[in-house]
Design an enzyme around this catalytic site. Structure first.
Site, PDB file in Angstrom:
ATOM      1  CB  SER A   1      -0.941   0.009   1.204  1.00  0.00           C
ATOM      2  OG  SER A   1      -0.208   0.082   2.414  1.00  0.00           O
TER       3      SER A   1
ATOM      4  CD  GLN B   1      -1.481   6.627  -2.646  1.00  0.00           C
ATOM      5  OE1 GLN B   1      -0.796   6.448  -1.634  1.00  0.00           O
ATOM      6  NE2 GLN B   1      -2.422   7.556  -2.729  1.00  0.00           N
ATOM      7  NE  ARG B   2       1.160   6.967   1.840  1.00  0.00           N
ATOM      8  CZ  ARG B   2       0.806   5.685   1.907  1.00  0.00           C
ATOM      9  NH1 ARG B   2       0.358   5.056   0.836  1.00  0.00           N
ATOM     10  NH2 ARG B   2       0.905   5.032   3.051  1.00  0.00           N
TER      11      ARG B   2
ATOM     12  CB  CYS C   1      -2.601   8.228   4.714  1.00  0.00           C
ATOM     13  SG  CYS C   1      -1.138   7.173   4.813  1.00  0.00           S
TER      14      CYS C   1
ATOM     15  CB  CYS D   1     -14.601   6.915  12.913  1.00  0.00           C
ATOM     16  SG  CYS D   1     -13.353   6.233  14.012  1.00  0.00           S
TER      17      CYS D   1
END
Length: 415
Positions: A80, A83-84, A202, A375
């Site tokens: 994951s 992506q960044r 994130c 949440c």
């Protein structure tokens, strides 16, 4: 701040002739030149976090010619992250981030000395800040940010700080020993952790990948300015980037009088700063990415309750079935943002975006009906539950939040 107050001190040895062409675009800059490039070569920078922000920071600082780069990260590369976190490739999944980042830096800039700290930064490991000129904080937790702030302040080190969440980013420079009465640090921006430890990453709320590169690039630029004394750093200023709206705004940040007094006493005891340097003007609004709710209105002791035990995903599934059959009554309250709710939500819920974290506004709720708050993972729900319990509601939190519910569904689908 002026070029005369570069935090890296003297410029160090001149750049070797064979390397001149590498730095030619920098040394041609007005006010930069070989002296500033020499200061970069003599500088020692510690980067906390080799993730979304740390990755572009170490790349640009190494390419800019910083002599020594320390990297602190105890995490391993996850799929994951790709992506960044642009330092890593699919082949790196499962490998320690700090070691992989060091390999990439050494390959791109062999002249840079890379120091790997594959540990979590804690009070016990904070001594690794010793010997560095500057700290760049790219961490993703409030606990680490406070630790960096306090340990850097104890050593008189400036900190370049950045943060990203969803489509928003922030950058600032903190320096508790700044000259000219400009002392400010992370605790002036966030005096205390958000309510109920709200600290979602994130992984919970998402982040725009390219935003990490944008914010990380600004952080690297601020580090270069501090190390060379060129330009005006973001000391006492917080820049906020709204990537979705394509806008930037600047907020002023000054130290509150009570914090100035606290720091004066600490500085005097450590004997590394003149106490008079810490006297600054009262604080101004700074618009942080994550804001805390105002304190709850006082309630009578007889009205207030404690938050009940967490409700597991399995328990909630049974309660939902019972509610459909008309044998149970409760309110399921989603405090995530609207786009999170639109992406996935639980059946028959009621929305109250940001309740307990950034707002006290909520829909009308029947105080006689129990409330289960959820949440993405739990922290925001706990903040809302604290607020509702203080108002007298019978309230509990869904353990693991929406992510826990989805994991339960995934496990059931595999059976």
């Amino acid at each position: 701040m002026s070029a005369a107050r570069a935090v890296a001190g003297p410029e160090g040895s001149a750049t070797a002739p064979e390397d001149d062409v590498r730095w030619s675009r920098s040394v041609r800059l007005p006010g930069f030149g070989l002296d500033a490039q020499g200061r970069l070569r003599a500088a020692r920078v510690l980067v906390v976090g080799a993730g979304g922000l740390g990755a572009p920071v170490v790349q640009y600082l190494a390419a800019s010619g910083v002599g020594t780069l320390g990297m602190v990260d105890d995490d391993v590369v996850d799929r994951s992250n790709l992506q960044r976190q642009v330092l890593f490739s699919p082949n790196d999944v499962g490998r320690p981030k700090a070691h992989v980042a060091a390999e990439r830096v050494r390959a791109a800039a062999p002249e840079v000395e890379v120091v790997v700290h594959p540990v979590r930064l804690t009070a016990e490991t904070a001594s690794l800040l010793d010997g560095y000129d500057l700290v760049v904080d790219g961490s993703d937790s409030f606990d680490t940010c406070y630790l960096v702030a306090d340990e850097a302040a104890a050593r008189g080190l400036p900190v370049v700080w950045g943060s990203v969440s969803r489509f928003d980013g922030q950058v600032s420079v903190f320096w508790d020993a700044a000259p000219d009465g400009r002392s400010v640090d992370y605790r002036d921006l966030h005096p205390a952790p958000p309510a109920s430890g709200w600290d979602e990453s994130c992984a919970d709320v998402g982040v725009l990948g390219p935003l990490c590169g944008t914010v990380g690039g600004v952080m690297a630029s601020e580090a270069v300015k501090l190390l060379t004394g060129v330009g005006e750093p973001l000391l006492g200023r917080v820049v906020t980037l709204d990537a979705l709206g394509g806008s930037w705004r600047e907020s002023r940040l000054r130290r509150a009088p009570h914090r100035a007094a606290e720091r004066e006493r600490a500085a005097a005891s450590r004997q590394w700063a003149d106490p008079e340097e810490s006297r600054v003007e009262p604080s101004a609004s700074a618009g942080p990415v994550v804001t805390t709710a105002s304190p709850a209105a006082p309630v009578a002791a007889s009205e207030a309750r404690a938050v009940g035990p967490d409700v597991s995903a399995d328990d909630l599934a049974e309660l939902l079935t019972a509610r459909e059959e008309g044998v149970a009554e409760f309110t399921l309250l989603d405090v995530r943002e609207p786009d999170e709710h639109d992406f996935a939500h639980l059946p028959g819920d009621v929305t109250a975006p940001g309740l307990g974290v950034r707002t006290r506004q909520r829909p009308e709720l029947d105080p006689a009906v129990p409330v289960i708050v959820y949440c993405a993972r739990g922290p925001r729900a706990r903040a809302a539950a604290d607020l509702l319990a203080g108002e007298g509601f019978d309230v509990a939190v869904l353990d693991g939040g929406m992510l826990g519910w989805q994991l339960r569904a995934d496990a059931a689908a595999r059976r």
